[in-house]
Design a protein around this motif. Sequence first.
Motif, mmCIF file in Angstrom:
data_model
loop_
_atom_site.group_PDB
_atom_site.id
_atom_site.type_symbol
_atom_site.label_atom_id
_atom_site.label_comp_id
_atom_site.label_asym_id
_atom_site.label_seq_id
_atom_site.Cartn_x
_atom_site.Cartn_y
_atom_site.Cartn_z
ATOM 1 N N GLY A 78 0.787 -1.235 0.000
ATOM 2 C CA GLY A 78 0.000 0.000 0.000
ATOM 3 C C GLY A 78 0.811 1.273 0.000
ATOM 4 N N GLN A 123 -10.056 7.057 -13.401
ATOM 5 C CA GLN A 123 -9.027 7.888 -12.754
ATOM 6 C C GLN A 123 -8.752 9.149 -13.562
ATOM 7 O OE1 GLN A 123 -8.431 7.354 -9.788
ATOM 8 N NE2 GLN A 123 -9.164 5.240 -9.661
ATOM 9 N N LEU A 154 -3.066 6.240 -8.442
ATOM 10 C CA LEU A 154 -4.410 6.176 -7.860
ATOM 11 C C LEU A 154 -5.076 4.827 -8.118
ATOM 12 C CD1 LEU A 154 -5.725 9.751 -8.804
ATOM 13 C CD2 LEU A 154 -4.817 8.995 -6.604
ATOM 14 N N LEU A 155 -4.632 4.115 -9.166
ATOM 15 C CA LEU A 155 -5.188 2.795 -9.476
ATOM 16 C C LEU A 155 -4.819 1.741 -8.438
ATOM 17 C CD1 LEU A 155 -4.532 2.427 -13.325
ATOM 18 C CD2 LEU A 155 -6.764 2.269 -12.214
ATOM 19 N N THR A 156 -3.737 1.992 -7.688
ATOM 20 C CA THR A 156 -3.209 0.960 -6.780
ATOM 21 C C THR A 156 -3.946 0.856 -5.459
ATOM 22 O OG1 THR A 156 -1.619 2.485 -5.738
ATOM 23 C CG2 THR A 156 -0.886 1.299 -7.726
ATOM 24 N N ASP A 157 -4.908 1.752 -5.219
ATOM 25 C CA ASP A 157 -5.629 1.764 -3.940
ATOM 26 C C ASP A 157 -4.641 1.892 -2.775
ATOM 27 O OD1 ASP A 157 -7.924 1.765 -2.387
ATOM 28 O OD2 ASP A 157 -7.874 -0.404 -2.086
ATOM 29 N N LYS A 159 -2.391 3.222 0.432
ATOM 30 C CA LYS A 159 -2.629 3.813 1.758
ATOM 31 C C LYS A 159 -1.655 4.959 2.018
ATOM 32 C CE LYS A 159 -4.313 -0.545 3.735
ATOM 33 N NZ LYS A 159 -4.068 -1.409 2.562
ATOM 34 N N LEU A 185 -8.447 12.282 -1.009
ATOM 35 C CA LEU A 185 -7.697 11.110 -0.533
ATOM 36 C C LEU A 185 -7.417 11.206 0.962
ATOM 37 C CD1 LEU A 185 -5.107 10.728 -3.458
ATOM 38 C CD2 LEU A 185 -6.879 9.079 -2.860
ATOM 39 N N GLU A 188 -10.209 10.174 2.950
ATOM 40 C CA GLU A 188 -10.354 8.713 2.934
ATOM 41 C C GLU A 188 -9.307 8.028 3.809
ATOM 42 O OE1 GLU A 188 -10.189 7.551 -1.195
ATOM 43 O OE2 GLU A 188 -11.677 9.068 -1.744
ATOM 44 N N VAL A 190 -5.923 8.334 3.422
ATOM 45 C CA VAL A 190 -4.647 8.100 2.740
ATOM 46 C C VAL A 190 -3.618 9.118 3.230
ATOM 47 C CG1 VAL A 190 -3.470 8.038 0.491
ATOM 48 C CG2 VAL A 190 -5.814 7.181 0.692
#
Length: 493
Positions: A78, A123, A154-157, A159, A185, A188, A190
């Motif tokens: 992450g 994205q 951003l595609l990698t989800d 953290k 983000l 959320e 991140v």
Amino acid sequence: MQITMQNIYKAFGTNQVLTGVDFELKGGEVHALMGENGAGKSTMMNVLTGLHSRDKGTITIDGKETYFANPKEAEKYGVTFIHQELNIWPEMTVLENMFIGKELRNSFGLLKTAEMKALAKQQFDRLEVSIPLDRVAGSCSVGEQQMIEIAKALLTDAKVIIMDEPTAALTEKEISKLFEVISSLKKEGVSMVYISHRMEEIFTICDRITVMRDGKTVDTKPIPETNFDEVVKKMVGRELTDRFPKREAKPGETVLEVKGLTNKKSFHDISFSVRAGEIVGVSGLMGAGRTEIMRGIFGLDSIDRGEVLLSGKKISIKSPSQAVKLGIGFITEDRKDEGLVLDFSIKENIALPILSSFAPKGIINEKSEADFVHMLIQRLTVKTESAETRVGDLSGGNQQKVVIAKWIGISPKVLILDEPTRGVDVGAKREIYQLMNELTDRGVAIIMVSSELPEILGMSDRVLVVHEGKITGELKKEEATQEKIMTLATGGH
């Protein structure tokens, strides 16, 4: 995700880059990481993500001691790193670049192209980017490539997202959109490490700041408890009295004149002049054609019609080597692919354009070459142990200094600077500005393309604004403002 790095050491051979660095990243915060070029910022993040192994020290993630073997492992955990030097495969499509090593396949091993396109478009829509997914990535501008890298992260989800100079090639509109994405983000949960030399951005988007100097952590503070001057002093170890040195321009005769220059694909009917001892700033949004105009003048791209005059004489430049012989230098915006030979040494890169001058009888006079290179390394304060150091091993900012040294070495009559301070720290920026003043004092005519409006306003004697391949306005220094430039850059009057 919370990350703590304690007493981190890292050396490359005899070059000690990190000497006991401490860093803490809290969950859901945007943490600025600042320091001069070569301070060790990128190296510290490369140690975190497993690109480099640490020599000493501990890394804990959410209270557990954790070390990654490589960046891929960090990404799976992450932690994603968007590097300053873009990792774009130029011969592959935009879609292939976004999913390289992470392709989606069905049970038969076939690519799920439609699903990948949908995810990529999601994205791009988030970032308000409109780049065709089947376009060859190498044909995209540096700014577009940067947005591809951000969308890919951003595609990698993730953290934790580490951003190294993410806005260096972006327009004001794209920066504003990126900041919106960073804010969402953050909500959320991140966490983000934000490495930048743009002070305004740090105070706009970040929660805390850590300053590094010479491989050490100098200080960590909440953003509201510090200010521009304090951060600069901690970065450079001294006070910078003025961001831009004073200019007392005394323009002489016209050195370069462009009349009706046209490339049917990129720009139309471009006419302007530059005088000896003058800095002409060129502003405009990304994709407006600023860089393409400069490439045309330098002989990198073809010209369909129009003419170029040097000291009143019409010239025809078909290649960069012709331009160099005529005394025109060009510092390109893409230093990695166009400005440097990364596997060559500092000495080889600086001496390359005028190598023949050190070999009048076919044999290189190594002492003359070494003295010349040493003088330029000293003058531009390139941080290196030796002129034999491989340029690819230098920090981004020191690479930029080598590019500038290379072109100063030809003793140019005209010097075109395309984003001259991209990825360069505040102290080194001022050194470059001072150098520009010295060059104009010696009668060099400078054209400076820049996306940084403070830089355009602070260093230009006149400002040309480009919109959709045309010059939409020319402003004298005393009448130029950010508002006027942005109005002209967006097609207004």
